[in-house]
Design a protein around this motif. Sequence first.
Motif, PDB file in Angstrom:
ATOM      1  N   PRO A  46       1.374   7.834  -7.697  1.00  0.00           N
ATOM      2  CA  PRO A  46       1.135   6.468  -7.209  1.00  0.00           C
ATOM      3  C   PRO A  46       1.354   5.457  -8.330  1.00  0.00           C
ATOM      4  O   PRO A  46       1.015   5.724  -9.480  1.00  0.00           O
ATOM      5  CB  PRO A  46      -0.328   6.488  -6.776  1.00  0.00           C
ATOM      6  CG  PRO A  46      -0.782   7.888  -6.869  1.00  0.00           C
ATOM      7  CD  PRO A  46       0.159   8.643  -7.724  1.00  0.00           C
ATOM      8  N   LEU A  93      -3.864  -2.012  -6.954  1.00  0.00           N
ATOM      9  CA  LEU A  93      -3.343  -2.232  -5.605  1.00  0.00           C
ATOM     10  C   LEU A  93      -4.289  -3.060  -4.723  1.00  0.00           C
ATOM     11  O   LEU A  93      -3.853  -4.041  -4.097  1.00  0.00           O
ATOM     12  CB  LEU A  93      -3.014  -0.882  -4.955  1.00  0.00           C
ATOM     13  CG  LEU A  93      -2.516  -0.943  -3.512  1.00  0.00           C
ATOM     14  CD1 LEU A  93      -1.221  -1.733  -3.413  1.00  0.00           C
ATOM     15  CD2 LEU A  93      -2.310   0.470  -2.963  1.00  0.00           C
ATOM     16  N   ALA A 121      -1.990   2.109  -8.726  1.00  0.00           N
ATOM     17  CA  ALA A 121      -3.004   2.367  -7.698  1.00  0.00           C
ATOM     18  C   ALA A 121      -4.307   1.626  -7.995  1.00  0.00           C
ATOM     19  O   ALA A 121      -5.010   1.189  -7.079  1.00  0.00           O
ATOM     20  CB  ALA A 121      -3.261   3.865  -7.598  1.00  0.00           C
ATOM     21  N   GLY A 127       0.814  -1.211   0.000  1.00  0.00           N
ATOM     22  CA  GLY A 127       0.000   0.000   0.000  1.00  0.00           C
ATOM     23  C   GLY A 127       0.843   1.253   0.000  1.00  0.00           C
ATOM     24  O   GLY A 127       0.681   2.124  -0.847  1.00  0.00           O
ATOM     25  N   PHE A 128       1.785   1.349   0.946  1.00  0.00           N
ATOM     26  CA  PHE A 128       2.515   2.626   0.976  1.00  0.00           C
ATOM     27  C   PHE A 128       3.725   2.637   0.060  1.00  0.00           C
ATOM     28  O   PHE A 128       4.170   3.700  -0.364  1.00  0.00           O
ATOM     29  CB  PHE A 128       2.865   3.056   2.407  1.00  0.00           C
ATOM     30  CG  PHE A 128       3.939   2.269   3.090  1.00  0.00           C
ATOM     31  CD1 PHE A 128       3.625   1.303   4.015  1.00  0.00           C
ATOM     32  CD2 PHE A 128       5.276   2.523   2.823  1.00  0.00           C
ATOM     33  CE1 PHE A 128       4.613   0.586   4.651  1.00  0.00           C
ATOM     34  CE2 PHE A 128       6.267   1.819   3.450  1.00  0.00           C
ATOM     35  CZ  PHE A 128       5.935   0.832   4.370  1.00  0.00           C
ATOM     36  N   ILE A 181       2.326   3.508  -3.406  1.00  0.00           N
ATOM     37  CA  ILE A 181       1.792   4.874  -3.403  1.00  0.00           C
ATOM     38  C   ILE A 181       2.922   5.893  -3.289  1.00  0.00           C
ATOM     39  O   ILE A 181       2.902   6.945  -3.920  1.00  0.00           O
ATOM     40  CB  ILE A 181       0.761   5.059  -2.255  1.00  0.00           C
ATOM     41  CG1 ILE A 181      -0.426   4.108  -2.432  1.00  0.00           C
ATOM     42  CG2 ILE A 181       0.286   6.505  -2.175  1.00  0.00           C
ATOM     43  CD1 ILE A 181      -1.198   4.251  -3.721  1.00  0.00           C
ATOM     44  N   ASN A 182       3.913   5.589  -2.463  1.00  0.00           N
ATOM     45  CA  ASN A 182       4.962   6.590  -2.196  1.00  0.00           C
ATOM     46  C   ASN A 182       6.313   6.269  -2.836  1.00  0.00           C
ATOM     47  O   ASN A 182       7.289   6.988  -2.604  1.00  0.00           O
ATOM     48  CB  ASN A 182       5.160   6.739  -0.683  1.00  0.00           C
ATOM     49  CG  ASN A 182       3.905   7.226   0.006  1.00  0.00           C
ATOM     50  OD1 ASN A 182       3.309   8.193  -0.433  1.00  0.00           O
ATOM     51  ND2 ASN A 182       3.487   6.542   1.058  1.00  0.00           N
ATOM     52  N   TRP A 187       5.572  13.200  -7.452  1.00  0.00           N
ATOM     53  CA  TRP A 187       4.930  12.077  -6.772  1.00  0.00           C
ATOM     54  C   TRP A 187       3.796  11.518  -7.632  1.00  0.00           C
ATOM     55  O   TRP A 187       2.986  12.259  -8.166  1.00  0.00           O
ATOM     56  CB  TRP A 187       4.371  12.563  -5.441  1.00  0.00           C
ATOM     57  CG  TRP A 187       3.531  11.534  -4.765  1.00  0.00           C
ATOM     58  CD1 TRP A 187       3.964  10.479  -4.033  1.00  0.00           C
ATOM     59  CD2 TRP A 187       2.101  11.456  -4.766  1.00  0.00           C
ATOM     60  NE1 TRP A 187       2.900   9.740  -3.585  1.00  0.00           N
ATOM     61  CE2 TRP A 187       1.741  10.315  -4.019  1.00  0.00           C
ATOM     62  CE3 TRP A 187       1.093  12.218  -5.334  1.00  0.00           C
ATOM     63  CZ2 TRP A 187       0.425   9.951  -3.811  1.00  0.00           C
ATOM     64  CZ3 TRP A 187      -0.234  11.839  -5.140  1.00  0.00           C
ATOM     65  CH2 TRP A 187      -0.551  10.714  -4.379  1.00  0.00           C
TER      66      TRP A 187
END
Lengths: 349, 460
Positions: B397, B403, B400, B364-365, B368-369, B395
Amino acid sequence: MKLRSENPQRRERIFLLMAILLVVGLPATALGYEYVLRPALDLHRTINIRAAVPEAGGFQPDSIRVAAGETVTLRFRSVDVTHGIAIGPGLGIDLGHVDPGQVKDVTVTFDQAGTYTFYCNSWCSDNHWRMRGVIEAYDPSNPDAPPVSSPDPVIEALIAEGVDIDAITHVDEPDEHSTGPVPSAERGAALITNLDVPEELRITDWRRSHTPEEAAELLALANPGAGPDILADVVAYLWTANTSPAQSAEAEELYDKNCAACHGETGSGDGPAADTSSEKPATFSDPHHMLEMRGDVLYAKIRRGGMGTGMPNFGTLFTPQETWGLVDYLWALAFTETSQWEHLDSSDH
Amino acid sequence: MQIEDRLDLLERYPRLKPMLKSRLFQPVLMLLTLAVFSLAVAAGMFGTPVGSRNFGIIFVWIVWWALLIIILVPVAGRLWCAICPIPAPGEWLQRRGFVRRFMGKPLTLGLRWPRRFKNIWLQNAGFLLIAVFSTVILTRPGVSAWLLLGFVLAAVILSLLFEKRTFCRYVCPVGGFIGLYSMVSPLALRVKDTQVCLDHTTKDCIKGNEFGYGCPWITYPGSLTRNTACGLCTECLKTCPQDNITLYWRPAGEDLFVQKEHRLDEAYKAFIMLACALLYSTVLLGPWGWIKGWANMESLPHWLLYAGGFVAVNVLIVPGLFSLASAASRWLSGDRKSLKALVIDYAYSLIPLGLAAWIAFSLGFVLINGTYAAAVLSDPFGWGWNLFGTASVSWQPIAANILPVLQAGVLTAGLLFALNTAYRIAGQNHSDPRAAFRAVLPIAAFLITMTLGFAGLYMA
């Protein structure tokens, strides 16, 4: 590979050297480059400025001295939220948004000695307007001379006239004017050729020092048969006619970045930061309220700020010309139909 | 001796063995990770305080973490421990050298770790302590850097006082959960024939010889049945005169069924890791901004409330609910084991689910990051550099839209793995398959409920 050396002592020494190079040398090189080499390689003096919300220190440093004629690079780093960085007055420097962690710089030469302001023009916190710093460009031939500030003739004249610049003029409740006809500059443009317009109404300086209501009274004397709605429309046109589309666009950008957070994008006084002000922000999109306003008072309020109202001063940020441009934009918010519809829409909500 | 379902990697890939037997293998890799580590610490201390633009945050808590939990641990168990930079300075000081086998007296008092702490309770407590502060640690580069430096300092001090890698084995909060989840990994260092070890008298793997040190993890390879206490440092591979050590590739999760090794401290680790995954998912990925504010220490009373709740969920609520499930299992199946023993046994079924939850959460992170890594690589300190031309990568994702599907897939795999583990553990307790089935029902209900909880958070 040298590390495959059969001599263990030699291999240890090579490994030690590599360890020092990688573990100590790598960060040391980075720090050395940033703090020693990079400034030395820069063509101009670079001043690093940390940008944080005022609650966390604002600009650091917030006071900079440069010699007039010296070229410096100002490097801004946002360390918390998105800021907007601009420098004024009269320099036309706007770096736009500086996002958290982002670095933006500008190389500038202050040709004239004087005092300049770098400031945030993107709403960043409740104390956003306090996020300002001062650049003192001193005369290199007389570096110890104190900064010179000259009084603003418009404000001086208002004070001499006895006008209370700080009087709170906005209205929270509708008054008797609110129910009258809504002035429209667009209709006024079509009607003005049918009326006899007194000469003074066509003079910019006169309009700036009188209210539209006063102008409507003069217009009524010259045109006894004209109805009040026609008179209001023509006055609305006169008050909005002395600006070009380019000036208007420039003023709109200034307004959106510096005023809209409190006064609202359409001037309806309900911007997202309106609640942070001790007094309700003035409503510019209400034409009835604006009929009673004077341009020079609006100018003075913008430049000097509103004492006790939470309205900050912008005189150190904008030139007088930019300020008049903003005043003209406020008239447009009040007297052009698009703005009025937006005002009415927001009132409905 | 070749057990059927195990692949002897050193036999299958003969070039691997000389590489692992080289004394350069571990120190060179540790040096490389130490270089990255020192850059991360320097960036944390001197770079921008904005976490998303700081190498120290992005490369430790996103890149390293993703590498660790999504790839290294599930595939290679404790491989990270073999190349971890944190114990490197302490170990090199203790050994008075980097690569060579130093035969003199090591630079340490050589104390034995107290018997009462020869478990992972300290690691459990340490992990919980860090987890409570994690929102602060993960977002503030300075705090993160001092924490990492603190780890190194602790490792150095312990290596000067105690024998070998006492820090890694009994103290390191990260090592605790790596050890737990390494039981799922198909990679295992084991002896080929235990009888050879039993017959061997000099025990070079414990004492060391001119080719290598005695096991730094204070483990006797001859009795290794699980990955938990093997740091894959390959010293035993170097020292074994019988050539009796090898690396196996075997079915994932075999270590979970070594019932004689099941312990309460490890069971609690499984509870803590599962609860932390759930709480992190709630705080960091959930829609409740106010919890994030509490966790981020926006006000002390709120943070204390959050910390209290966090610890309670970890040490009371999740273990309590699981104990209820275990009690139901005992009642349904008529198991004669004590409730405590059953709780411990079945807690090992939480390990695959916990690991899957951590992978799903990390996906997830990370996805995304992850793009922050490109920008940070070019500007590690957030000083406006552009080393590789990627500093202005904005930035964005990654994947996404798929995901949630990935997370659902990982969670489902984890649940199936966990159900199978629970059933096999029940089978170890019950010769009657029907009793085993009844025993596993409440545990399965617990596992499914937890999975649905995670799925709800990720799919919402």
